[in-house]
Design a protein around this motif. Structure first.
Motif, PDB file in Angstrom:
ATOM      1  N   VAL A 153      -3.882  -8.895  -3.852  1.00  0.00           N
ATOM      2  CA  VAL A 153      -3.486  -8.839  -2.438  1.00  0.00           C
ATOM      3  C   VAL A 153      -2.083  -8.254  -2.304  1.00  0.00           C
ATOM      4  O   VAL A 153      -1.819  -7.403  -1.440  1.00  0.00           O
ATOM      5  CB  VAL A 153      -3.569 -10.237  -1.801  1.00  0.00           C
ATOM      6  CG1 VAL A 153      -2.970 -10.228  -0.398  1.00  0.00           C
ATOM      7  CG2 VAL A 153      -5.022 -10.716  -1.754  1.00  0.00           C
ATOM      8  N   LYS A 154      -1.178  -8.696  -3.172  1.00  0.00           N
ATOM      9  CA  LYS A 154       0.192  -8.173  -3.154  1.00  0.00           C
ATOM     10  C   LYS A 154       0.201  -6.678  -3.443  1.00  0.00           C
ATOM     11  O   LYS A 154       0.925  -5.903  -2.794  1.00  0.00           O
ATOM     12  CB  LYS A 154       1.050  -8.922  -4.182  1.00  0.00           C
ATOM     13  CG  LYS A 154       2.507  -8.485  -4.207  1.00  0.00           C
ATOM     14  CD  LYS A 154       3.290  -9.280  -5.252  1.00  0.00           C
ATOM     15  CE  LYS A 154       4.740  -8.806  -5.332  1.00  0.00           C
ATOM     16  NZ  LYS A 154       5.506  -9.543  -6.376  1.00  0.00           N
ATOM     17  N   PHE A 155      -0.588  -6.253  -4.421  1.00  0.00           N
ATOM     18  CA  PHE A 155      -0.691  -4.830  -4.759  1.00  0.00           C
ATOM     19  C   PHE A 155      -1.178  -4.030  -3.555  1.00  0.00           C
ATOM     20  O   PHE A 155      -0.622  -2.975  -3.223  1.00  0.00           O
ATOM     21  CB  PHE A 155      -1.654  -4.656  -5.935  1.00  0.00           C
ATOM     22  CG  PHE A 155      -1.931  -3.227  -6.309  1.00  0.00           C
ATOM     23  CD1 PHE A 155      -1.116  -2.553  -7.200  1.00  0.00           C
ATOM     24  CD2 PHE A 155      -3.015  -2.545  -5.754  1.00  0.00           C
ATOM     25  CE1 PHE A 155      -1.368  -1.231  -7.541  1.00  0.00           C
ATOM     26  CE2 PHE A 155      -3.272  -1.226  -6.084  1.00  0.00           C
ATOM     27  CZ  PHE A 155      -2.445  -0.570  -6.981  1.00  0.00           C
ATOM     28  N   GLU A 156      -2.193  -4.527  -2.889  1.00  0.00           N
ATOM     29  CA  GLU A 156      -2.756  -3.799  -1.753  1.00  0.00           C
ATOM     30  C   GLU A 156      -1.781  -3.748  -0.576  1.00  0.00           C
ATOM     31  O   GLU A 156      -1.780  -2.778   0.193  1.00  0.00           O
ATOM     32  CB  GLU A 156      -4.078  -4.424  -1.332  1.00  0.00           C
ATOM     33  CG  GLU A 156      -5.187  -4.211  -2.355  1.00  0.00           C
ATOM     34  CD  GLU A 156      -6.553  -4.641  -1.850  1.00  0.00           C
ATOM     35  OE1 GLU A 156      -7.553  -3.992  -2.210  1.00  0.00           O
ATOM     36  OE2 GLU A 156      -6.622  -5.638  -1.091  1.00  0.00           O
ATOM     37  N   THR A 157      -0.953  -4.760  -0.441  1.00  0.00           N
ATOM     38  CA  THR A 157       0.062  -4.752   0.617  1.00  0.00           C
ATOM     39  C   THR A 157       1.040  -3.597   0.405  1.00  0.00           C
ATOM     40  O   THR A 157       1.473  -2.946   1.355  1.00  0.00           O
ATOM     41  CB  THR A 157       0.825  -6.091   0.642  1.00  0.00           C
ATOM     42  OG1 THR A 157      -0.096  -7.152   0.898  1.00  0.00           O
ATOM     43  CG2 THR A 157       1.898  -6.085   1.710  1.00  0.00           C
ATOM     44  N   GLU A 158       1.344  -3.319  -0.856  1.00  0.00           N
ATOM     45  CA  GLU A 158       2.303  -2.259  -1.173  1.00  0.00           C
ATOM     46  C   GLU A 158       1.659  -0.884  -1.290  1.00  0.00           C
ATOM     47  O   GLU A 158       2.226   0.127  -0.840  1.00  0.00           O
ATOM     48  CB  GLU A 158       3.018  -2.585  -2.482  1.00  0.00           C
ATOM     49  CG  GLU A 158       4.104  -1.592  -2.852  1.00  0.00           C
ATOM     50  CD  GLU A 158       4.898  -2.008  -4.084  1.00  0.00           C
ATOM     51  OE1 GLU A 158       5.764  -1.203  -4.509  1.00  0.00           O
ATOM     52  OE2 GLU A 158       4.669  -3.116  -4.607  1.00  0.00           O
ATOM     53  N   PHE A 159       0.458  -0.820  -1.870  1.00  0.00           N
ATOM     54  CA  PHE A 159      -0.128   0.482  -2.213  1.00  0.00           C
ATOM     55  C   PHE A 159      -1.398   0.824  -1.426  1.00  0.00           C
ATOM     56  O   PHE A 159      -1.943   1.913  -1.594  1.00  0.00           O
ATOM     57  CB  PHE A 159      -0.450   0.525  -3.715  1.00  0.00           C
ATOM     58  CG  PHE A 159       0.759   0.443  -4.598  1.00  0.00           C
ATOM     59  CD1 PHE A 159       1.549   1.559  -4.832  1.00  0.00           C
ATOM     60  CD2 PHE A 159       1.124  -0.754  -5.194  1.00  0.00           C
ATOM     61  CE1 PHE A 159       2.657   1.493  -5.654  1.00  0.00           C
ATOM     62  CE2 PHE A 159       2.236  -0.844  -6.011  1.00  0.00           C
ATOM     63  CZ  PHE A 159       3.014   0.285  -6.247  1.00  0.00           C
TER      64      PHE A 159
END
Length: 262
Positions: free
Chosen positions: A135-141
């Motif tokens: 989820v954190k990755f998708e928030t950024e990328f």
């Protein structure tokens, strides 16, 4: 590395399509490949492997013929399916699932994303890539692309030739990072992935002796790649991975040449 935009793609396409003479519908389309990174470790006799008593063993290259004695140089290999940088097929743990030769090409040439957990893995060798990390990755990328391979980068390849790579403790329990089962469930149920990959021996953390994540992934008919190299040398998004898995009938896995291009 830099390469040409036209020559290499045509070679790759020819190899992967069996040199089919049929022209693509849009012959004017050019696939540009400006960068290539080899994600494959060289397989040698000292390459680490998961120790299973009376089952697994190191790779061995055995001279079969020599230029001096036979006029030709050739070797035989002593190898099992899950040595080195390799692909796991769904039949590795699940009955009646696809074997390695049954994996479709369209599922082996896919977008790749790299989720970096090196910082927490450096503090905890049992660290896992979690749903929260995704989820954190998708928030950024941005959202993981449809039909992608999700790679975990833990930085563990720096331990390739020391005891931490397998991480056996006094009780013969393994310790290295991996995907949490919850993360794998999220990827197969809520994201349309092709497969996953890791820079460690197994995409289940070493302490999971039941290989829970393998069963979750393979029940969904997805593949996994393990002992992947150089994931810190490719972009976190925007690359394509080519998983050149060997086409061996009924195989559960096999040493593979894996390449990232963008």
């Amino acid at each position: 590395m830099k390469t040409t935009s036209v020559g290499i793609p045509l070679i790759v396409i020819a190899l992967l399509t069996g040199c089919n003479s049929e022209q693509p519908k849009d012959a004017g389309t050019v696939i540009h490949i400006d960068n290539m990174v080899d994600l494959t470790h060289t397989l040698t006799p000292d390459f680490p492997f998961i120790p299973v008593k009376k089952l697994t063993y190191p790779f061995e290259l055995i001279p079969m013929a020599t230029l001096k004695d036979n006029g030709v140089e050739a070797n035989s290999w002593k190898i099992h399916e899950h040595l080195g940088t390799h692909t796991d097929a769904p039949n590795h743990f699940i009955a009646n699932q696809k074997s390695l030769d049954q994996l479709e090409l369209k599922n082996l040439i896919v977008p790749v994303v790299v989720i970096d957990i090196e910082e927490k893995a450096s503090k905890d060798r049992d660290a896992t890539l979690t749903r929260d990390d995704i989820v954190k990755f998708e928030t950024e990328f941005g959202k993981i692309p449809d039909h992608a391979c999700v790679m975990m980068y833990s930085g563990w390849e720096k331990h390739l030739m020391d005891s931490l790579f397998v991480g056996l403790d006094d009780h013969q329990i393994k310790h290295y990072p991996g995907f949490s089962n919850d993360a794998i469930k999220f990827l197969v149920e809520e994201r349309n992935i092709a497969g996953i990959g890791v820079d460690v021996l197994s995409f289940d953390p070493g302490i999971d002796e039941n290989y829970t994540g393998h069963k979750t992934l393979f029940e969904a008919g997805k593949w996994g790649v393990e002992c992947v190299a150089n994931l810190n040398k490719i972009p976190k998004t925007g690359a394509t991975v080519i998983v050149a898995a060997p086409k061996v009938g009924k195989a559960t896995g096999g040493f593979s040449r894996i390449i990232a291009v963008w």
